[in-house]
Design a protein around this motif. Sequence first.
Motif, mmCIF file in Angstrom:
data_model
loop_
_atom_site.group_PDB
_atom_site.id
_atom_site.type_symbol
_atom_site.label_atom_id
_atom_site.label_comp_id
_atom_site.label_asym_id
_atom_site.label_seq_id
_atom_site.Cartn_x
_atom_site.Cartn_y
_atom_site.Cartn_z
ATOM 1 N N VAL A 171 0.761 -0.771 -0.421
ATOM 2 C CA VAL A 171 0.085 0.083 0.033
ATOM 3 C C VAL A 171 0.536 0.903 0.298
ATOM 4 O O VAL A 171 1.873 1.422 0.629
ATOM 5 C CB VAL A 171 -1.033 -0.100 1.397
ATOM 6 N N PHE A 172 0.429 2.297 -1.111
ATOM 7 C CA PHE A 172 1.421 3.029 -1.278
ATOM 8 C C PHE A 172 0.383 4.511 -0.782
ATOM 9 O O PHE A 172 -0.617 4.498 -1.394
ATOM 10 C CB PHE A 172 2.188 3.185 -2.443
ATOM 11 N N PRO A 173 1.109 5.707 -0.816
ATOM 12 C CA PRO A 173 0.500 7.042 -1.069
ATOM 13 C C PRO A 173 0.300 7.452 -1.969
ATOM 14 O O PRO A 173 1.812 6.790 -2.650
ATOM 15 C CB PRO A 173 1.167 7.708 -0.278
ATOM 16 N N LEU A 174 -0.263 7.664 -3.076
ATOM 17 C CA LEU A 174 -0.389 8.862 -3.953
ATOM 18 C C LEU A 174 0.067 9.501 -3.997
ATOM 19 O O LEU A 174 0.809 9.309 -5.724
ATOM 20 C CB LEU A 174 -2.002 9.371 -4.185
ATOM 21 N N SER A 175 0.756 9.745 -3.391
ATOM 22 C CA SER A 175 2.884 10.909 -3.636
ATOM 23 C C SER A 175 3.895 9.591 -4.140
ATOM 24 O O SER A 175 4.615 9.889 -5.021
ATOM 25 C CB SER A 175 2.603 12.015 -2.322
ATOM 26 N N ALA A 176 2.833 8.109 -4.165
ATOM 27 C CA ALA A 176 4.470 7.523 -4.640
ATOM 28 C C ALA A 176 3.974 6.480 -4.965
ATOM 29 O O ALA A 176 5.080 5.393 -5.054
ATOM 30 C CB ALA A 176 4.392 6.384 -2.414
ATOM 31 N N ALA A 177 3.038 6.876 -6.110
ATOM 32 C CA ALA A 177 2.948 6.664 -7.706
ATOM 33 C C ALA A 177 4.010 5.986 -8.253
ATOM 34 O O ALA A 177 4.186 4.780 -8.692
ATOM 35 C CB ALA A 177 2.184 6.686 -8.325
ATOM 36 N N PRO A 178 5.510 7.198 -8.309
ATOM 37 C CA PRO A 178 6.275 6.653 -9.392
ATOM 38 C C PRO A 178 6.656 5.193 -8.349
ATOM 39 O O PRO A 178 7.241 3.986 -9.031
ATOM 40 C CB PRO A 178 6.667 7.260 -9.452
ATOM 41 N N GLN A 179 7.154 5.425 -7.012
ATOM 42 C CA GLN A 179 8.040 4.635 -6.874
ATOM 43 C C GLN A 179 7.105 2.456 -6.583
ATOM 44 O O GLN A 179 7.503 1.257 -6.590
ATOM 45 C CB GLN A 179 7.987 4.437 -4.728
ATOM 46 N N ALA A 180 5.450 3.010 -6.124
ATOM 47 C CA ALA A 180 4.527 1.948 -6.498
ATOM 48 C C ALA A 180 4.836 1.507 -8.091
ATOM 49 O O ALA A 180 4.811 0.211 -7.987
ATOM 50 C CB ALA A 180 3.087 2.593 -5.963
ATOM 51 N N HIS A 181 5.093 1.744 -8.746
ATOM 52 C CA HIS A 181 5.035 1.443 -10.596
ATOM 53 C C HIS A 181 6.191 0.803 -10.095
ATOM 54 O O HIS A 181 5.974 -0.542 -11.342
ATOM 55 C CB HIS A 181 4.802 2.662 -11.511
ATOM 56 N N ALA A 182 7.474 1.951 -10.017
ATOM 57 C CA ALA A 182 8.912 0.752 -10.715
ATOM 58 C C ALA A 182 8.241 -0.170 -9.034
ATOM 59 O O ALA A 182 8.591 -1.915 -9.870
ATOM 60 C CB ALA A 182 9.510 1.604 -9.620
ATOM 61 N N ARG A 183 7.777 -0.807 -8.779
ATOM 62 C CA ARG A 183 8.070 -2.211 -7.535
ATOM 63 C C ARG A 183 7.074 -2.810 -8.619
ATOM 64 O O ARG A 183 7.367 -4.552 -8.343
ATOM 65 C CB ARG A 183 7.057 -1.540 -6.113
ATOM 66 N N ALA A 184 5.783 -2.274 -8.739
ATOM 67 C CA ALA A 184 4.872 -3.440 -9.659
ATOM 68 C C ALA A 184 6.080 -3.776 -11.014
ATOM 69 O O ALA A 184 5.678 -5.269 -11.329
ATOM 70 C CB ALA A 184 4.219 -3.349 -10.148
ATOM 71 N N GLU A 185 6.743 -2.804 -11.603
ATOM 72 C CA GLU A 185 7.782 -3.137 -12.851
ATOM 73 C C GLU A 185 8.387 -4.572 -12.022
ATOM 74 O O GLU A 185 9.373 -4.930 -13.153
ATOM 75 C CB GLU A 185 7.863 -1.979 -13.829
ATOM 76 N N ARG A 186 8.778 -4.571 -11.134
ATOM 77 C CA ARG A 186 10.531 -5.091 -10.675
ATOM 78 C C ARG A 186 9.783 -6.731 -10.944
ATOM 79 O O ARG A 186 10.858 -7.721 -10.662
ATOM 80 C CB ARG A 186 10.970 -5.020 -9.714
ATOM 81 N N GLY A 187 8.478 -6.905 -10.770
ATOM 82 C CA GLY A 187 7.637 -8.447 -10.457
ATOM 83 C C GLY A 187 7.929 -9.429 -9.727
ATOM 84 O O GLY A 187 8.435 -7.830 -8.426
ATOM 85 N N HIS A 188 7.548 -10.470 -9.420
ATOM 86 C CA HIS A 188 7.648 -11.063 -8.388
ATOM 87 C C HIS A 188 6.482 -10.810 -6.949
ATOM 88 O O HIS A 188 7.015 -10.783 -6.339
ATOM 89 C CB HIS A 188 8.808 -10.979 -7.378
ATOM 90 N N LEU A 189 5.275 -10.034 -7.619
ATOM 91 C CA LEU A 189 4.783 -9.697 -6.698
ATOM 92 C C LEU A 189 3.886 -10.505 -6.242
ATOM 93 O O LEU A 189 3.058 -11.501 -6.841
ATOM 94 C CB LEU A 189 3.424 -8.270 -7.331
ATOM 95 N N GLN A 190 2.662 -10.648 -5.159
ATOM 96 C CA GLN A 190 2.284 -11.269 -3.866
ATOM 97 C C GLN A 190 0.733 -10.995 -3.979
ATOM 98 O O GLN A 190 0.459 -11.186 -3.578
ATOM 99 C CB GLN A 190 3.318 -11.569 -2.500
ATOM 100 N N GLY A 191 0.846 -10.062 -4.321
ATOM 101 C CA GLY A 191 -1.026 -9.415 -4.906
ATOM 102 C C GLY A 191 -1.666 -8.907 -5.945
ATOM 103 O O GLY A 191 -0.138 -7.987 -6.130
ATOM 104 N N LYS A 192 -1.596 -7.215 -5.718
ATOM 105 C CA LYS A 192 -1.571 -6.067 -5.691
ATOM 106 C C LYS A 192 -1.705 -4.869 -5.112
ATOM 107 O O LYS A 192 -0.966 -4.775 -4.038
ATOM 108 C CB LYS A 192 -3.142 -5.675 -6.149
#
Length: 57
Positions: A29-50
């Motif tokens: 869970v990320f604050p909206l202000s950290a959307a770029p970091q959240a997107h980077a996390r998703a692009e790195r892969g290996h997510l365990q959920g949304k």
Amino acid sequence: MAGPLQRRAAGRAGGLIDAGRLRVGIDGVFPLSAAPQAHARAERGHLQGKIVLRVVD
């Protein structure tokens, strides 16, 4: 726009979630202000959920 089949499926999924029979995995869970970091996390892969962006504190 969602058709009748999609609305019915969404309603069924909502009922299962409410009943505790279906769980949605959340990786982070990320604050909206950290959307770029959240997107980077998703692009790195290996997510365990949304990834969730928190719009309001």
